[in-house]
Design a protein around this motif. Structure first.
Motif, PDB file in Angstrom:
ATOM      1  N   SER A 229      61.720 -47.416  16.121  1.00 14.78           N
ATOM      2  CA  SER A 229      62.390 -46.245  16.715  1.00 14.78           C
ATOM      3  C   SER A 229      62.030 -44.926  16.019  1.00 14.78           C
ATOM      4  O   SER A 229      62.431 -43.859  16.472  1.00 14.78           O
ATOM      5  CB  SER A 229      63.908 -46.428  16.670  1.00 14.78           C
ATOM      6  OG  SER A 229      64.356 -46.574  15.327  1.00 14.78           O
ATOM      7  N   PHE A 230      61.258 -44.985  14.938  1.00  8.68           N
ATOM      8  CA  PHE A 230      60.928 -43.776  14.182  1.00  8.68           C
ATOM      9  C   PHE A 230      60.085 -42.814  15.029  1.00  8.68           C
ATOM     10  O   PHE A 230      59.218 -43.231  15.797  1.00  8.68           O
ATOM     11  CB  PHE A 230      60.167 -44.150  12.900  1.00  8.68           C
ATOM     12  CG  PHE A 230      59.807 -42.968  12.046  1.00  8.68           C
ATOM     13  CD1 PHE A 230      60.787 -42.267  11.372  1.00  8.68           C
ATOM     14  CD2 PHE A 230      58.488 -42.549  11.930  1.00  8.68           C
ATOM     15  CE1 PHE A 230      60.465 -41.170  10.577  1.00  8.68           C
ATOM     16  CE2 PHE A 230      58.156 -41.462  11.142  1.00  8.68           C
ATOM     17  CZ  PHE A 230      59.144 -40.769  10.460  1.00  8.68           C
ATOM     18  N   ASP A 231      60.350 -41.522  14.882  1.00  3.00           N
ATOM     19  CA  ASP A 231      59.597 -40.497  15.602  1.00  3.00           C
ATOM     20  C   ASP A 231      58.347 -40.138  14.791  1.00  3.00           C
ATOM     21  O   ASP A 231      58.392 -39.317  13.870  1.00  3.00           O
ATOM     22  CB  ASP A 231      60.480 -39.253  15.798  1.00  3.00           C
ATOM     23  CG  ASP A 231      59.767 -38.156  16.596  1.00  3.00           C
ATOM     24  OD1 ASP A 231      58.626 -38.399  17.052  1.00  3.00           O
ATOM     25  OD2 ASP A 231      60.361 -37.082  16.760  1.00  3.00           O
ATOM     26  N   TYR A 232      57.228 -40.770  15.150  1.00  6.73           N
ATOM     27  CA  TYR A 232      55.996 -40.597  14.377  1.00  6.73           C
ATOM     28  C   TYR A 232      55.369 -39.213  14.564  1.00  6.73           C
ATOM     29  O   TYR A 232      54.498 -38.824  13.780  1.00  6.73           O
ATOM     30  CB  TYR A 232      54.994 -41.706  14.723  1.00  6.73           C
ATOM     31  CG  TYR A 232      55.439 -43.037  14.182  1.00  6.73           C
ATOM     32  CD1 TYR A 232      55.145 -43.414  12.872  1.00  6.73           C
ATOM     33  CD2 TYR A 232      56.210 -43.893  14.943  1.00  6.73           C
ATOM     34  CE1 TYR A 232      55.587 -44.612  12.343  1.00  6.73           C
ATOM     35  CE2 TYR A 232      56.664 -45.098  14.444  1.00  6.73           C
ATOM     36  CZ  TYR A 232      56.349 -45.456  13.131  1.00  6.73           C
ATOM     37  OH  TYR A 232      56.800 -46.636  12.615  1.00  6.73           O
ATOM     38  N   SER A 233      55.833 -38.463  15.580  1.00 11.66           N
ATOM     39  CA  SER A 233      55.303 -37.113  15.773  1.00 11.66           C
ATOM     40  C   SER A 233      55.678 -36.202  14.605  1.00 11.66           C
ATOM     41  O   SER A 233      55.048 -35.168  14.384  1.00 11.66           O
ATOM     42  CB  SER A 233      55.817 -36.509  17.085  1.00 11.66           C
ATOM     43  OG  SER A 233      57.221 -36.295  17.018  1.00 11.66           O
ATOM     44  N   THR A 234      56.697 -36.594  13.834  1.00  9.69           N
ATOM     45  CA  THR A 234      57.109 -35.793  12.678  1.00  9.69           C
ATOM     46  C   THR A 234      56.078 -35.858  11.552  1.00  9.69           C
ATOM     47  O   THR A 234      56.181 -35.112  10.580  1.00  9.69           O
ATOM     48  CB  THR A 234      58.478 -36.264  12.142  1.00  9.69           C
ATOM     49  OG1 THR A 234      58.394 -37.652  11.773  1.00  9.69           O
ATOM     50  CG2 THR A 234      59.568 -36.098  13.184  1.00  9.69           C
ATOM     51  N   MET A 235      55.096 -36.734  11.701  1.00 11.33           N
ATOM     52  CA  MET A 235      54.038 -36.830  10.697  1.00 11.33           C
ATOM     53  C   MET A 235      53.032 -35.687  10.807  1.00 11.33           C
ATOM     54  O   MET A 235      52.263 -35.434   9.877  1.00 11.33           O
ATOM     55  CB  MET A 235      53.299 -38.170  10.832  1.00 11.33           C
ATOM     56  CG  MET A 235      54.134 -39.386  10.502  1.00 11.33           C
ATOM     57  SD  MET A 235      53.222 -40.929  10.749  1.00 11.33           S
ATOM     58  CE  MET A 235      51.946 -40.800   9.493  1.00 11.33           C
ATOM     59  N   VAL A 236      53.025 -35.030  11.969  1.00 12.64           N
ATOM     60  CA  VAL A 236      52.092 -33.909  12.172  1.00 12.64           C
ATOM     61  C   VAL A 236      52.370 -32.836  11.116  1.00 12.64           C
ATOM     62  O   VAL A 236      53.504 -32.416  10.915  1.00 12.64           O
ATOM     63  CB  VAL A 236      52.232 -33.314  13.587  1.00 12.64           C
ATOM     64  CG1 VAL A 236      51.388 -32.037  13.715  1.00 12.64           C
ATOM     65  CG2 VAL A 236      51.816 -34.323  14.633  1.00 12.64           C
ATOM     66  N   ASN A 250      51.074 -42.114  20.054  1.00  6.87           N
ATOM     67  CA  ASN A 250      51.999 -43.233  19.842  1.00  6.87           C
ATOM     68  C   ASN A 250      52.376 -43.886  21.167  1.00  6.87           C
ATOM     69  O   ASN A 250      52.943 -43.244  22.049  1.00  6.87           O
ATOM     70  CB  ASN A 250      53.258 -42.739  19.128  1.00  6.87           C
ATOM     71  CG  ASN A 250      54.295 -43.833  18.950  1.00  6.87           C
ATOM     72  OD1 ASN A 250      53.949 -45.012  18.890  1.00  6.87           O
ATOM     73  ND2 ASN A 250      55.560 -43.460  18.863  1.00  6.87           N
ATOM     74  N   ASP A 251      52.079 -45.163  21.287  1.00 10.92           N
ATOM     75  CA  ASP A 251      52.536 -45.967  22.426  1.00 10.92           C
ATOM     76  C   ASP A 251      53.768 -46.740  21.956  1.00 10.92           C
ATOM     77  O   ASP A 251      53.652 -47.625  21.092  1.00 10.92           O
ATOM     78  CB  ASP A 251      51.436 -46.937  22.865  1.00 10.92           C
ATOM     79  CG  ASP A 251      51.893 -47.852  24.012  1.00 10.92           C
ATOM     80  OD1 ASP A 251      53.046 -47.705  24.458  1.00 10.92           O
ATOM     81  OD2 ASP A 251      51.094 -48.712  24.443  1.00 10.92           O
ATOM     82  N   PRO A 252      54.971 -46.413  22.477  1.00  8.24           N
ATOM     83  CA  PRO A 252      56.198 -47.073  22.013  1.00  8.24           C
ATOM     84  C   PRO A 252      56.147 -48.598  22.099  1.00  8.24           C
ATOM     85  O   PRO A 252      56.813 -49.282  21.326  1.00  8.24           O
ATOM     86  CB  PRO A 252      57.276 -46.506  22.949  1.00  8.24           C
ATOM     87  CG  PRO A 252      56.731 -45.189  23.390  1.00  8.24           C
ATOM     88  CD  PRO A 252      55.248 -45.400  23.511  1.00  8.24           C
ATOM     89  N   SER A 254      53.565 -50.415  21.465  1.00  2.20           N
ATOM     90  CA  SER A 254      52.576 -50.946  20.523  1.00  2.20           C
ATOM     91  C   SER A 254      53.110 -50.908  19.097  1.00  2.20           C
ATOM     92  O   SER A 254      54.022 -50.138  18.768  1.00  2.20           O
ATOM     93  CB  SER A 254      51.284 -50.125  20.615  1.00  2.20           C
ATOM     94  OG  SER A 254      50.382 -50.497  19.588  1.00  2.20           O
ATOM     95  N   ASN A 255      52.537 -51.747  18.239  1.00  2.00           N
ATOM     96  CA  ASN A 255      52.892 -51.751  16.823  1.00  2.00           C
ATOM     97  C   ASN A 255      51.960 -50.867  16.004  1.00  2.00           C
ATOM     98  O   ASN A 255      51.986 -50.905  14.770  1.00  2.00           O
ATOM     99  CB  ASN A 255      52.861 -53.183  16.271  1.00  2.00           C
ATOM    100  CG  ASN A 255      53.956 -54.039  16.847  1.00  2.00           C
ATOM    101  OD1 ASN A 255      55.075 -53.577  17.066  1.00  2.00           O
ATOM    102  ND2 ASN A 255      53.663 -55.308  17.101  1.00  2.00           N
ATOM    103  N   HIS A 256      51.101 -50.109  16.698  1.00  3.15           N
ATOM    104  CA  HIS A 256      50.121 -49.263  16.024  1.00  3.15           C
ATOM    105  C   HIS A 256      50.139 -47.841  16.598  1.00  3.15           C
ATOM    106  O   HIS A 256      50.595 -47.626  17.721  1.00  3.15           O
ATOM    107  CB  HIS A 256      48.716 -49.849  16.162  1.00  3.15           C
ATOM    108  CG  HIS A 256      48.569 -51.207  15.558  1.00  3.15           C
ATOM    109  ND1 HIS A 256      48.992 -52.370  16.203  1.00  3.15           N
ATOM    110  CD2 HIS A 256      48.072 -51.599  14.352  1.00  3.15           C
ATOM    111  CE1 HIS A 256      48.753 -53.409  15.426  1.00  3.15           C
ATOM    112  NE2 HIS A 256      48.195 -52.970  14.295  1.00  3.15           N
ATOM    113  N   ILE A 257      49.648 -46.899  15.816  1.00  6.25           N
ATOM    114  CA  ILE A 257      49.482 -45.522  16.273  1.00  6.25           C
ATOM    115  C   ILE A 257      48.066 -45.062  15.948  1.00  6.25           C
ATOM    116  O   ILE A 257      47.396 -45.641  15.076  1.00  6.25           O
ATOM    117  CB  ILE A 257      50.496 -44.564  15.609  1.00  6.25           C
ATOM    118  CG1 ILE A 257      50.338 -44.584  14.073  1.00  6.25           C
ATOM    119  CG2 ILE A 257      51.910 -44.879  16.021  1.00  6.25           C
ATOM    120  CD1 ILE A 257      51.174 -43.530  13.360  1.00  6.25           C
ATOM    121  N   ASP A 258      47.609 -44.029  16.651  1.00  4.05           N
ATOM    122  CA  ASP A 258      46.331 -43.388  16.341  1.00  4.05           C
ATOM    123  C   ASP A 258      46.638 -42.034  15.718  1.00  4.05           C
ATOM    124  O   ASP A 258      47.503 -41.289  16.191  1.00  4.05           O
ATOM    125  CB  ASP A 258      45.491 -43.196  17.608  1.00  4.05           C
ATOM    126  CG  ASP A 258      45.047 -44.535  18.211  1.00  4.05           C
ATOM    127  OD1 ASP A 258      44.978 -45.517  17.453  1.00  4.05           O
ATOM    128  OD2 ASP A 258      44.792 -44.577  19.426  1.00  4.05           O
TER     129      ASP A 258
END
Length: 281
Positions: A229-236, A250-252, A254-258
């Motif tokens: 559920s973490f918002d990976y966009s905050t990594m920008v 991020n594909d919710p 999927s277990n991976h991000i690009d």
């Protein structure tokens, strides 16, 4: 033959239960008040199992089976379950076994014997108050008798109340899971409870080992939910190896991000667990 000791359970709603954002949001949905009642009924349904819910296969779906047990509409139960899952109010521990974590925080219980003794102590306390206020010069003698009675009562309660393991909020859940594959679960549960009360080492070790394993599983489930559920966009804007992160794909599901860096380098297929670890070092 000694009478069987009954145990009573109740749901203790916190004062701010309806102020919980998840409950407020649920109530604002069309039909939300009905869904909230169903959520509470699900909690009540799992009081004796510390929030554990088993799909027995009586109906084709879990929602239909629960609707049957609670006398509710199938579609309303299904909608409630979907919402609860989205808010992590119910999690799947394993196939056909689900957990409502809040139940453990809100469950109260006591044996009928403890209830009788509690009421007896209250009556004796009231009797002491009346006696002391009316006997004047005999206060010392009367007080001594009453104190003795209270000590005897407390000693009796101490003997009859549960062992420390039985007071553990996970104890009934362990009994439930431990007896699932037995021919007569109620009889097996009673037998294991008696062994615990007798201080049987094998039974005590079995519970302790199960508790450690269960808590590890719950911890992993909670961590998985946080990662998912973490918002990976905050990594920008953060840096990896000295390079700024420019974009997260991020594909919710999927277990991976690009990750696209500021120099346009693509880090493809980064595990969410790994990325989550970078942020929460």
């Amino acid at each position: 033959m000694a009478s069987k000791c009954k145990r009573y359970y109740w749901l203790k709603l916190k004062q701010d239960f309806f102020s919980d954002p998840r409950i407020k949001k649920l109530r604002r949905i069309a039909g939300g008040d009905t869904y909230t009642v169903i959520l509470l009924k699900l909690m009540l349904l799992t009081l004796k199992t510390n929030g554990v819910l088993e799909y027995e296969g009586i109906e084709n779906t879990l929602a239909a089976e629960l609707a049957l047990k609670m006398d509710e509409d199938d579609k309303n139960v299904e909608a409630t379950l979907i919402y609860m899952q989205s808010m992590s109010l119910i999690v799947e521990l394993e196939e056909r076994i689900f957990d409502i974590p809040q139940v453990r925080e809100l469950t109260g219980s006591e044996t009928d014997s403890a209830e009788r003794k509690r009421r007896q102590r209250q009556r004796e306390k009231e009797a002491k108050s009346v006696t002391l206020s009316h006997q004047g010069h005999a206060l010392v003698t009367s007080g001594h008798k009453i104190v003795t009675t209270e000590k005897e009562t407390e000693k009796e309660i101490e003997i009859e109340t549960d062992t420390e393991i039985e007071k553990n909020p996970l104890f009934d859940k362990w009994l439930y899971e431990y007896s699932l594959d037995k021919k007569s679960p109620p009889a097996y549960k009673a037998k294991m409870r008696q062994k615990i009360r007798e201080g049987n080492t094998d039974a005590i070790n079995a519970f302790n080992e199960w508790e450690i394993s269960y808590r590890q599983k719950i911890k992993k489930n909670e961590e998985d939910i946080k990662i998912k559920s973490f918002d990976y966009s905050t990594m920008v804007g953060a840096k990896i190896n000295g390079e700024l992160i420019k974009q997260i794909i991020n594909d919710p599901a999927s277990n991976h991000i690009d990750i696209i860096l500021d120099n346009d380098e693509l880090l493809a297929g980064v595990a969410k667990k790994e990325a989550y670890g970078w942020i929460h070092k």
